[in-house]
Design a protein around this motif. Structure first.
Motif, PDB file in Angstrom:
ATOM      1  N   VAL A   1       6.380   8.303  16.747  1.00 46.72           N
ATOM      2  CA  VAL A   1       7.222   7.284  17.375  1.00 46.72           C
ATOM      3  C   VAL A   1       7.383   6.118  16.398  1.00 46.72           C
ATOM      4  O   VAL A   1       6.386   5.637  15.860  1.00 46.72           O
ATOM      5  N   ASN A   2       8.623   5.680  16.188  1.00 48.30           N
ATOM      6  CA  ASN A   2       8.882   4.520  15.355  1.00 48.30           C
ATOM      7  C   ASN A   2       8.787   3.243  16.192  1.00 48.30           C
ATOM      8  O   ASN A   2       9.040   3.270  17.406  1.00 48.30           O
ATOM      9  N   VAL A   3       8.434   2.124  15.539  1.00 50.54           N
ATOM     10  CA  VAL A   3       8.309   0.871  16.272  1.00 50.54           C
ATOM     11  C   VAL A   3       9.662   0.423  16.835  1.00 50.54           C
ATOM     12  O   VAL A   3       9.719  -0.207  17.902  1.00 50.54           O
ATOM     13  N   GLY A   4      10.747   0.770  16.171  1.00 50.53           N
ATOM     14  CA  GLY A   4      12.080   0.458  16.683  1.00 50.53           C
ATOM     15  C   GLY A   4      12.354   1.160  18.007  1.00 50.53           C
ATOM     16  O   GLY A   4      13.004   0.607  18.901  1.00 50.53           O
ATOM     17  N   ARG A   5      11.838   2.360  18.156  1.00 51.03           N
ATOM     18  CA  ARG A   5      11.998   3.120  19.402  1.00 51.03           C
ATOM     19  C   ARG A   5      11.186   2.477  20.521  1.00 51.03           C
ATOM     20  O   ARG A   5      11.615   2.464  21.683  1.00 51.03           O
ATOM     21  N   LEU A   6      10.016   1.935  20.185  1.00 50.37           N
ATOM     22  CA  LEU A   6       9.208   1.224  21.175  1.00 50.37           C
ATOM     23  C   LEU A   6       9.942  -0.022  21.667  1.00 50.37           C
ATOM     24  O   LEU A   6       9.973  -0.314  22.865  1.00 50.37           O
TER      25      LEU A   6
ATOM     26  N   ALA B   1      13.168  -0.525  21.684  1.00 50.22           N
ATOM     27  CA  ALA B   1      14.323  -0.109  22.493  1.00 50.22           C
ATOM     28  C   ALA B   1      13.882   0.228  23.917  1.00 50.22           C
ATOM     29  O   ALA B   1      14.587  -0.097  24.880  1.00 50.22           O
ATOM     30  N   ALA B   2      12.701   0.847  24.058  1.00 51.66           N
ATOM     31  CA  ALA B   2      12.189   1.182  25.385  1.00 51.66           C
ATOM     32  C   ALA B   2      11.805  -0.070  26.160  1.00 51.66           C
ATOM     33  O   ALA B   2      12.013  -0.148  27.371  1.00 51.66           O
ATOM     34  N   VAL B   3      11.249  -1.071  25.476  1.00 56.03           N
ATOM     35  CA  VAL B   3      10.889  -2.339  26.122  1.00 56.03           C
ATOM     36  C   VAL B   3      12.164  -3.061  26.567  1.00 56.03           C
ATOM     37  O   VAL B   3      12.245  -3.585  27.687  1.00 56.03           O
ATOM     38  N   ASP B   4      13.186  -3.084  25.691  1.00 52.64           N
ATOM     39  CA  ASP B   4      14.447  -3.752  26.014  1.00 52.64           C
ATOM     40  C   ASP B   4      15.137  -3.094  27.204  1.00 52.64           C
ATOM     41  O   ASP B   4      15.774  -3.771  28.010  1.00 52.64           O
ATOM     42  N   ALA B   5      15.015  -1.759  27.306  1.00 55.34           N
ATOM     43  CA  ALA B   5      15.659  -1.030  28.401  1.00 55.34           C
ATOM     44  C   ALA B   5      14.868  -1.142  29.700  1.00 55.34           C
ATOM     45  O   ALA B   5      15.320  -0.659  30.742  1.00 55.34           O
ATOM     46  N   GLY B   6      13.684  -1.734  29.650  1.00 55.11           N
ATOM     47  CA  GLY B   6      12.859  -1.886  30.846  1.00 55.11           C
ATOM     48  C   GLY B   6      12.076  -0.641  31.210  1.00 55.11           C
ATOM     49  O   GLY B   6      11.522  -0.547  32.304  1.00 55.11           O
ATOM     50  N   LYS B   7      12.018   0.315  30.308  1.00 56.43           N
ATOM     51  CA  LYS B   7      11.294   1.559  30.586  1.00 56.43           C
ATOM     52  C   LYS B   7       9.809   1.434  30.254  1.00 56.43           C
ATOM     53  O   LYS B   7       8.990   2.167  30.782  1.00 56.43           O
TER      54      LYS B   7
ATOM     55  N   ALA C   1       1.736   6.506  28.972  1.00 59.68           N
ATOM     56  CA  ALA C   1       2.758   5.498  29.255  1.00 59.68           C
ATOM     57  C   ALA C   1       4.040   5.792  28.479  1.00 59.68           C
ATOM     58  O   ALA C   1       5.152   5.619  29.002  1.00 59.68           O
ATOM     59  N   LEU C   2       3.895   6.252  27.225  1.00 56.14           N
ATOM     60  CA  LEU C   2       5.060   6.589  26.414  1.00 56.14           C
ATOM     61  C   LEU C   2       5.797   7.790  26.996  1.00 56.14           C
ATOM     62  O   LEU C   2       7.030   7.842  26.991  1.00 56.14           O
ATOM     63  N   LYS C   3       5.044   8.759  27.512  1.00 60.15           N
ATOM     64  CA  LYS C   3       5.663   9.940  28.127  1.00 60.15           C
ATOM     65  C   LYS C   3       6.400   9.539  29.395  1.00 60.15           C
ATOM     66  O   LYS C   3       7.525   9.986  29.654  1.00 60.15           O
ATOM     67  N   ALA C   4       5.779   8.686  30.212  1.00 56.41           N
ATOM     68  CA  ALA C   4       6.410   8.241  31.453  1.00 56.41           C
ATOM     69  C   ALA C   4       7.682   7.434  31.170  1.00 56.41           C
ATOM     70  O   ALA C   4       8.639   7.485  31.952  1.00 56.41           O
ATOM     71  N   ALA C   5       7.700   6.708  30.048  1.00 59.92           N
ATOM     72  CA  ALA C   5       8.870   5.908  29.691  1.00 59.92           C
ATOM     73  C   ALA C   5       9.962   6.745  29.038  1.00 59.92           C
ATOM     74  O   ALA C   5      11.067   6.264  28.804  1.00 59.92           O
ATOM     75  N   GLY C   6       9.652   7.999  28.697  1.00 57.07           N
ATOM     76  CA  GLY C   6      10.637   8.868  28.052  1.00 57.07           C
ATOM     77  C   GLY C   6      10.748   8.654  26.562  1.00 57.07           C
ATOM     78  O   GLY C   6      11.702   9.117  25.935  1.00 57.07           O
ATOM     79  N   VAL C   7       9.770   7.971  25.970  1.00 57.49           N
ATOM     80  CA  VAL C   7       9.795   7.731  24.521  1.00 57.49           C
ATOM     81  C   VAL C   7       9.403   9.002  23.771  1.00 57.49           C
ATOM     82  O   VAL C   7       9.985   9.334  22.742  1.00 57.49           O
TER      83      VAL C   7
ATOM     84  N   LEU D   1      10.312  -4.867  15.604  1.00 57.09           N
ATOM     85  CA  LEU D   1       9.586  -5.025  16.853  1.00 57.09           C
ATOM     86  C   LEU D   1       9.397  -6.512  17.120  1.00 57.09           C
ATOM     87  O   LEU D   1       8.920  -7.253  16.269  1.00 57.09           O
ATOM     88  N   THR D   2       9.776  -6.942  18.330  1.00 54.20           N
ATOM     89  CA  THR D   2       9.588  -8.335  18.726  1.00 54.20           C
ATOM     90  C   THR D   2       8.673  -8.451  19.930  1.00 54.20           C
ATOM     91  O   THR D   2       8.111  -9.504  20.183  1.00 54.20           O
ATOM     92  N   ALA D   3       8.504  -7.352  20.670  1.00 50.92           N
ATOM     93  CA  ALA D   3       7.663  -7.377  21.869  1.00 50.92           C
ATOM     94  C   ALA D   3       6.191  -7.332  21.487  1.00 50.92           C
ATOM     95  O   ALA D   3       5.797  -6.683  20.516  1.00 50.92           O
TER      96      ALA D   3
END
Length: 163
Positions: free
Chosen positions: A76-81, A83-89, A100-106, A123-125
């Motif tokens: 998993v790339n940090v950019g993908r993390l 994007a998942a935080v921004d999408a609220g997943k 948690a990553l599996k549940a978020a669909g990452v 990554l900003t989160a």
């Protein structure tokens, strides 16, 4: 022109040759198999057999090797993390692990050796990650954003005691 007027060009579609349908067809009697021998019988096909000549797959040199001890990580790339935080997943307030990553669909599935974080993207989160591995760049990006990384490397295989 209408849809029901559409046709293939003449000769564009050719029917398959029906073998063994009489002498007049040109493929009657033996049906293109010749006389006698192994290949004239039914059920004959040996893939890779070249009439006793050394087959090509045995003549060519073998290359490479498969490491049976290689770890199988979900990457998993940090950019993908982000994007998942921004999408609220992905919830940034809770610890982020493989489940948690599996549940978020990452990641699609939790592989046997866990998740490895790579450093591509921004990554900003502020994330608290608990993963099996992370690159130096990924750790730097996460810590720069105020987060933390806990590397929970897979347990090494236990050696048999020789007493």
């Amino acid at each position: 022109m209408k849809l029901n007027d559409l046709r293939d060009n003449p000769g564009a579609r050719k029917g398959r040759m029906r073998v063994g349908r009489g002498l007049g067809s040109g493929k009657g009697k033996t049906g293109g198999r010749g006389y006698k021998g192994y290949k004239s019988r039914s059920g004959s096909s040996v893939n890779g057999f070249e009439g006793g000549q050394m087959p090509i797959h045995m003549r060519l040199p073998k290359r490479g090797f498969n490491n049976i001890f290689a770890k199988d990580y979900a990457e998993v790339n940090v950019g993908r993390l982000q994007a998942a935080v921004d999408a609220g997943k992905l919830d940034a307030t809770k610890p982020v692990d493989a489940e948690a990553l599996k549940a978020a669909g990452v990641i699609r599935r939790v592989k046997k050796d866990g998740v490895r974080v790579l450093g591509k993207g921004d990554l900003t989160a502020k994330l608290d990650l608990q993963v099996a591995g992370a690159t130096k760049g990924a750790v730097a990006a996460i810590e720069k954003a105020g987060g933390s990384v806990t590397v929970t490397a897979p347990a090494p295989a236990k050696a048999a005691d020789a007493d």
